[in-house]
Design an enzyme around this catalytic site. Structure first.
Site, PDB file in Angstrom:
ATOM      1  N   ARG A  18       1.030  -1.147   0.053  1.00 48.27           N
ATOM      2  CA  ARG A  18       0.080   0.009   0.193  1.00 48.27           C
ATOM      3  C   ARG A  18       0.971   1.334  -0.008  1.00 48.27           C
ATOM      4  O   ARG A  18       1.907   1.360   0.723  1.00 48.27           O
ATOM      5  CB  ARG A  18      -0.844   0.169   1.316  1.00 48.27           C
ATOM      6  CG  ARG A  18      -2.019  -1.195   1.619  1.00 48.27           C
ATOM      7  CD  ARG A  18      -3.196  -0.780   0.964  1.00 48.27           C
ATOM      8  NE  ARG A  18      -3.673   0.564   1.395  1.00 48.27           N
ATOM      9  CZ  ARG A  18      -4.757   1.031   0.530  1.00 48.27           C
ATOM     10  NH1 ARG A  18      -5.241   0.412  -0.194  1.00 48.27           N
ATOM     11  NH2 ARG A  18      -5.080   2.248   1.052  1.00 48.27           N
ATOM     12  N   ILE A  19       0.228   2.274  -0.795  1.00 48.12           N
ATOM     13  CA  ILE A  19       1.178   3.648  -0.654  1.00 48.12           C
ATOM     14  C   ILE A  19       0.637   4.188   0.800  1.00 48.12           C
ATOM     15  O   ILE A  19      -0.684   4.150   0.977  1.00 48.12           O
ATOM     16  CB  ILE A  19       0.811   4.441  -1.804  1.00 48.12           C
ATOM     17  CG1 ILE A  19       1.424   3.928  -2.960  1.00 48.12           C
ATOM     18  CG2 ILE A  19       1.158   5.890  -1.608  1.00 48.12           C
ATOM     19  CD1 ILE A  19       1.241   4.474  -4.351  1.00 48.12           C
ATOM     20  N   HIS A  69      12.493  -3.746   0.594  1.00 50.06           N
ATOM     21  CA  HIS A  69      12.226  -3.686  -1.173  1.00 50.06           C
ATOM     22  C   HIS A  69      13.213  -4.442  -1.936  1.00 50.06           C
ATOM     23  O   HIS A  69      14.370  -4.568  -1.378  1.00 50.06           O
ATOM     24  CB  HIS A  69      12.365  -2.011  -1.321  1.00 50.06           C
ATOM     25  CG  HIS A  69      12.015  -1.533  -2.690  1.00 50.06           C
ATOM     26  ND1 HIS A  69      10.533  -1.839  -3.094  1.00 50.06           N
ATOM     27  CD2 HIS A  69      12.791  -1.711  -4.002  1.00 50.06           C
ATOM     28  CE1 HIS A  69      10.479  -1.695  -4.392  1.00 50.06           C
ATOM     29  NE2 HIS A  69      11.780  -1.506  -4.783  1.00 50.06           N
ATOM     30  N   THR A 129      10.084   7.011   4.797  1.00 48.00           N
ATOM     31  CA  THR A 129       9.673   8.701   4.676  1.00 48.00           C
ATOM     32  C   THR A 129       8.807   8.658   3.615  1.00 48.00           C
ATOM     33  O   THR A 129       8.240   7.904   3.076  1.00 48.00           O
ATOM     34  CB  THR A 129      11.004   9.357   4.103  1.00 48.00           C
ATOM     35  OG1 THR A 129      11.507   8.926   2.900  1.00 48.00           O
ATOM     36  CG2 THR A 129      12.239   9.306   5.309  1.00 48.00           C
ATOM     37  N   ASP A 141       9.586   4.346  -1.331  1.00 43.14           N
ATOM     38  CA  ASP A 141      10.831   3.449  -1.600  1.00 43.14           C
ATOM     39  C   ASP A 141      12.014   4.440  -1.290  1.00 43.14           C
ATOM     40  O   ASP A 141      13.043   3.845  -1.966  1.00 43.14           O
ATOM     41  CB  ASP A 141      10.671   2.471  -2.728  1.00 43.14           C
ATOM     42  CG  ASP A 141       9.714   1.416  -2.996  1.00 43.14           C
ATOM     43  OD1 ASP A 141       9.439   1.061  -1.861  1.00 43.14           O
ATOM     44  OD2 ASP A 141       9.202   1.137  -4.005  1.00 43.14           O
TER      45      ASP A 141
HETATM   46  C1  GAR Z   1       9.065  -9.524  -0.378  1.00 42.95           C
HETATM   47  O1  GAR Z   1      10.057  -9.613  -1.619  1.00 42.95           O
HETATM   48  C2  GAR Z   1       9.241  -7.785  -0.211  1.00 42.95           C
HETATM   49  O2  GAR Z   1      10.381  -7.388  -0.429  1.00 42.95           O
HETATM   50  C3  GAR Z   1       8.525  -7.284  -1.287  1.00 42.95           C
HETATM   51  O3  GAR Z   1       7.284  -8.075  -1.098  1.00 42.95           O
HETATM   52  C4  GAR Z   1       7.503  -9.287  -0.763  1.00 42.95           C
HETATM   53  C5  GAR Z   1       7.037  -9.958   0.311  1.00 42.95           C
HETATM   54  O4  GAR Z   1       7.249 -11.258   0.480  1.00 42.95           O
HETATM   55  N1  GAR Z   1       8.021  -5.691  -1.119  1.00 42.95           N
HETATM   56  C6  GAR Z   1       7.778  -4.733  -1.902  1.00 42.95           C
HETATM   57  O5  GAR Z   1       8.025  -5.071  -2.958  1.00 42.95           O
HETATM   58  C7  GAR Z   1       7.566  -3.560  -1.159  1.00 42.95           C
HETATM   59  N2  GAR Z   1       7.655  -2.314  -2.340  1.00 42.95           N
HETATM   60  P1  GAR Z   1       6.773 -12.026   1.716  1.00 42.95           P
HETATM   61  O6  GAR Z   1       5.223 -11.611   1.952  1.00 42.95           O
HETATM   62  O7  GAR Z   1       6.788 -13.329   1.684  1.00 42.95           O
HETATM   63  O8  GAR Z   1       7.653 -11.475   3.238  1.00 42.95           O
END
Ligand code: GAR
EC number: 2.1.2.2
Length: 216
Positions: free
Chosen positions: A93-94, A111, A143, A147
């Site tokens: 979510r943003i 990220h 912040t 990202d």
């Molecule tokens: C992870 O790879 C995380 O880095 C990414 O979502 C995935 C969640 O995996 N987050 C983003 O892309 C945020 N911008 P998980 O539910 O197995 O932890």
């Protein structure tokens, strides 16, 4: 030092949640996950929380008229657990500036890229298409810039000629499960903080690329 209270926000599988949860249960992290909150009813991470005896809460964004009202309810729910640290673990979510400001210095995100490269989605495919020879993941303070907050720790993998987005994602995910608990560990031991100058670890200002994690 009193154990820190942690609230984890998820939208999906919750494998990063699991990695952090395991380390809190094993005593490697001086903290306790007080609650896991998902914005999606089908997030498997809710089941992981329940299985560990942690409060699993659903706050479905579809039940709210707009982002502002959802985030206001989210802040209220998070704050009912009085967290020292709020961890975004695949929370897709943003966030409103109000929420981000409210948790300034105690809100982490992970990220799947070597930030500042590839903010947003499809990071693995974008790294391959750009012909990068290295890719990875980053934990950072959140912040108002998406990202874009100060970097805490980063880990790299080599991109091989036969990689596709799925194979790369899998290797990056394994590293995520190492660096996210590590950053939480530091914070819970009062070793990590955000100041006006940047991110400090053990009293030293980190480089803007964060701590470079290497596997042995
Ligand atoms: C992870 O790879 C995380 O880095 C990414 O979502 C995935 C969640 O995996 N987050 C983003 O892309 C945020 N911008 P998980 O539910 O197995 O932890």
């Amino acid at each position: 030092m009193a154990p820190k209270r942690i609230v984890v926000l998820i939208s999906g599988s919750g494998s990063n949640l699991q990695a952090i949860l395991d380390q809190t249960l094993e005593g490697q992290i001086n903290g306790k996950i007080a609650a896991v909150i998902s914005n999606r009813p089908d997030a498997y991470g809710l089941t992981r929380a329940e299985q560990a005896g942690v409060d699993a809460r659903l706050l479905d964004h579809k039940q709210f008229a707009d982002r502002e009202s959802f985030d206001a309810a989210l802040v209220e729910l998070i704050d009912s657990y009085q967290p020292d640290l709020v961890v975004l673990a695949g929370f897709m979510r943003i966030l409103t500036p109000e929420l981000v400001r409210h948790y300034h210095g105690r809100l982490f995100n992970i990220h799947p890229s070597l930030l500042p490269k590839y903010k947003g989605l499809n990071t693995h495919q974008r790294a391959i298409e750009a012909g990068d020879d290295a890719h990875g993941c980053t934990v950072h303070f959140v912040t108002e810039e998406l990202d874009g907050g100060p970097l805490i720790v980063q880990a790299q993998v080599s991109v091989t000629p036969d990689d596709d987005a799925a194979s790369l994602q899998q290797r990056v995910h394994q590293l995520e499960h190492q660096i996210y608990p590590l950053a939480v560990q530091w914070f819970c031991e009062d070793r990590l903080s955000l100041s006006d100058a940047g991110v400090e670890l053990d009293g030293e200002l980190l480089a803007s690329s964060g701590y470079q994690y290497t596997t042995r």
